[in-house]
Design a protein around this motif. Structure first.
Motif, PDB file in Angstrom:
ATOM      1  N   THR A  48       0.829  -1.200   0.000  1.00 16.84           N
ATOM      2  CA  THR A  48       0.000   0.000   0.000  1.00 16.84           C
ATOM      3  C   THR A  48       0.867   1.254   0.000  1.00 16.84           C
ATOM      4  O   THR A  48       0.580   2.218  -0.711  1.00 16.84           O
ATOM      5  CB  THR A  48      -0.938   0.006   1.225  1.00 16.84           C
ATOM      6  N   GLY A  49       1.925   1.253   0.789  1.00 21.66           N
ATOM      7  CA  GLY A  49       2.812   2.411   0.863  1.00 21.66           C
ATOM      8  C   GLY A  49       3.497   2.702  -0.451  1.00 21.66           C
ATOM      9  O   GLY A  49       3.623   3.866  -0.861  1.00 21.66           O
ATOM     10  N   GLU A  68       6.431  11.898   4.789  1.00 20.44           N
ATOM     11  CA  GLU A  68       5.698  12.172   6.032  1.00 20.44           C
ATOM     12  C   GLU A  68       4.467  11.273   6.155  1.00 20.44           C
ATOM     13  O   GLU A  68       4.210  10.693   7.215  1.00 20.44           O
ATOM     14  CB  GLU A  68       5.273  13.642   6.064  1.00 20.44           C
ATOM     15  N   ALA A  69       3.715  11.130   5.072  1.00 19.32           N
ATOM     16  CA  ALA A  69       2.514  10.291   5.094  1.00 19.32           C
ATOM     17  C   ALA A  69       2.893   8.835   5.339  1.00 19.32           C
ATOM     18  O   ALA A  69       2.241   8.129   6.119  1.00 19.32           O
ATOM     19  CB  ALA A  69       1.749  10.435   3.783  1.00 19.32           C
ATOM     20  N   GLU A  75       2.599   4.266  12.980  1.00 19.37           N
ATOM     21  CA  GLU A  75       1.919   4.670  14.208  1.00 19.37           C
ATOM     22  C   GLU A  75       0.427   4.392  14.122  1.00 19.37           C
ATOM     23  O   GLU A  75      -0.194   3.991  15.097  1.00 19.37           O
ATOM     24  CB  GLU A  75       2.155   6.155  14.479  1.00 19.37           C
ATOM     25  N   LEU A  76      -0.153   4.595  12.959  1.00 21.05           N
ATOM     26  CA  LEU A  76      -1.579   4.386  12.789  1.00 21.05           C
ATOM     27  C   LEU A  76      -1.956   2.916  12.785  1.00 21.05           C
ATOM     28  O   LEU A  76      -3.069   2.557  13.156  1.00 21.05           O
ATOM     29  CB  LEU A  76      -2.053   5.046  11.488  1.00 21.05           C
ATOM     30  N   LEU A  77      -1.032   2.045  12.379  1.00 18.30           N
ATOM     31  CA  LEU A  77      -1.319   0.616  12.339  1.00 18.30           C
ATOM     32  C   LEU A  77      -1.403   0.013  13.728  1.00 18.30           C
ATOM     33  O   LEU A  77      -2.145  -0.932  13.953  1.00 18.30           O
ATOM     34  CB  LEU A  77      -0.240  -0.127  11.536  1.00 18.30           C
ATOM     35  N   GLY A  78      -0.619   0.544  14.648  1.00 19.25           N
ATOM     36  CA  GLY A  78      -0.602  -0.014  15.999  1.00 19.25           C
ATOM     37  C   GLY A  78       0.093  -1.365  16.026  1.00 19.25           C
ATOM     38  O   GLY A  78       0.758  -1.765  15.079  1.00 19.25           O
ATOM     39  N   GLY A  79      -0.064  -2.088  17.110  1.00 19.92           N
ATOM     40  CA  GLY A  79       0.560  -3.396  17.258  1.00 19.92           C
ATOM     41  C   GLY A  79       2.065  -3.308  17.163  1.00 19.92           C
ATOM     42  O   GLY A  79       2.676  -2.324  17.553  1.00 19.92           O
ATOM     43  N   GLU A  80       2.670  -4.355  16.630  1.00 20.90           N
ATOM     44  CA  GLU A  80       4.130  -4.407  16.515  1.00 20.90           C
ATOM     45  C   GLU A  80       4.667  -3.293  15.629  1.00 20.90           C
ATOM     46  O   GLU A  80       5.729  -2.758  15.876  1.00 20.90           O
ATOM     47  CB  GLU A  80       4.564  -5.762  15.968  1.00 20.90           C
ATOM     48  N   PRO A 114       9.693   3.618   9.006  1.00 19.79           N
ATOM     49  CA  PRO A 114      10.608   4.746   9.182  1.00 19.79           C
ATOM     50  C   PRO A 114      10.712   5.573   7.904  1.00 19.79           C
ATOM     51  O   PRO A 114      10.692   5.038   6.796  1.00 19.79           O
ATOM     52  CB  PRO A 114      11.944   4.080   9.514  1.00 19.79           C
ATOM     53  N   ALA A 115      10.804   6.879   8.076  1.00 18.27           N
ATOM     54  CA  ALA A 115      10.912   7.784   6.930  1.00 18.27           C
ATOM     55  C   ALA A 115      12.061   7.373   6.012  1.00 18.27           C
ATOM     56  O   ALA A 115      11.955   7.484   4.789  1.00 18.27           O
ATOM     57  CB  ALA A 115      11.107   9.218   7.423  1.00 18.27           C
ATOM     58  N   SER A 116      13.136   6.861   6.590  1.00 14.58           N
ATOM     59  CA  SER A 116      14.304   6.487   5.787  1.00 14.58           C
ATOM     60  C   SER A 116      13.979   5.410   4.757  1.00 14.58           C
ATOM     61  O   SER A 116      14.587   5.379   3.682  1.00 14.58           O
ATOM     62  CB  SER A 116      15.446   6.027   6.689  1.00 14.58           C
ATOM     63  N   ALA A 117      13.008   4.538   5.046  1.00 15.25           N
ATOM     64  CA  ALA A 117      12.639   3.486   4.089  1.00 15.25           C
ATOM     65  C   ALA A 117      12.082   4.105   2.805  1.00 15.25           C
ATOM     66  O   ALA A 117      12.435   3.697   1.702  1.00 15.25           O
ATOM     67  CB  ALA A 117      11.634   2.524   4.703  1.00 15.25           C
ATOM     68  N   MET A 118      11.213   5.113   2.948  1.00 11.88           N
ATOM     69  CA  MET A 118      10.638   5.748   1.760  1.00 11.88           C
ATOM     70  C   MET A 118      11.643   6.685   1.108  1.00 11.88           C
ATOM     71  O   MET A 118      11.695   6.785  -0.122  1.00 11.88           O
ATOM     72  CB  MET A 118       9.350   6.488   2.112  1.00 11.88           C
TER      73      MET A 118
END
Length: 132
Positions: A48-49, A68-69, A75-80, A114-118
């Motif tokens: 999705t990302g 940023e998105a 954080e929005l996914l929660g869990g692990e 993490p932002a670094s991944a994108m």
């Protein structure tokens, strides 16, 4: 690294998904004037990302906004995934987790968004293809 592998090996399905999004969002006035679209995968951050990044890029969204998105998604996914974002990744006992899972792959490396991944993915695309 995961996203560059996805882009290099699954370009066909990604192009198909992009075309479906464009097709559904086209109205008489062009892209964005038709029906709203929603897309997702199991977790909502990897496939999705990447698709969201491609769509945002096609709509001339800035890299900063795309990153940023994407970074907010963990954080929005929660869990692990949410925990990995909230906690310092250096504090995760990744070796122990890998041993407990019985596998050789340390899946904790792929948690969070993490932002670094994108940032790395956008850079990889431009380096390999010249643009997005």
């Amino acid at each position: 690294m995961l996203y560059s592998i996805m882009l290099a090996t699954a370009s066909g399905p990604l192009v198909e998904a992009l075309r479906a999004c464009v097709r559904e969002s086209k109205g008489d006035g062009g892209i964005g004037t038709g029906r709203p679209i929603i897309f997702h995968c199991q977790k909502g951050k990897d496939r999705t990302g990447v698709l969201a990044m491609l769509i945002q890029s096609c709509l001339n969204e800035s890299d900063d906004k795309i990153i940023e998105a994407y970074a907010r998604s963990g954080e929005l996914l929660g869990g692990e995934d949410g925990d990995a974002v909230k906690n310092n990744r250096d504090n995760l006992d990744t070796e122990k987790e890998a041993q407990q899972s019985g596998g050789l792959v340390d899946w904790s490396y792929f948690r969070g968004s993490p932002a670094s991944a994108m940032e790395d993915t956008l850079g990889w695309i431009r380096q390999r293809y010249g643009s997005i």
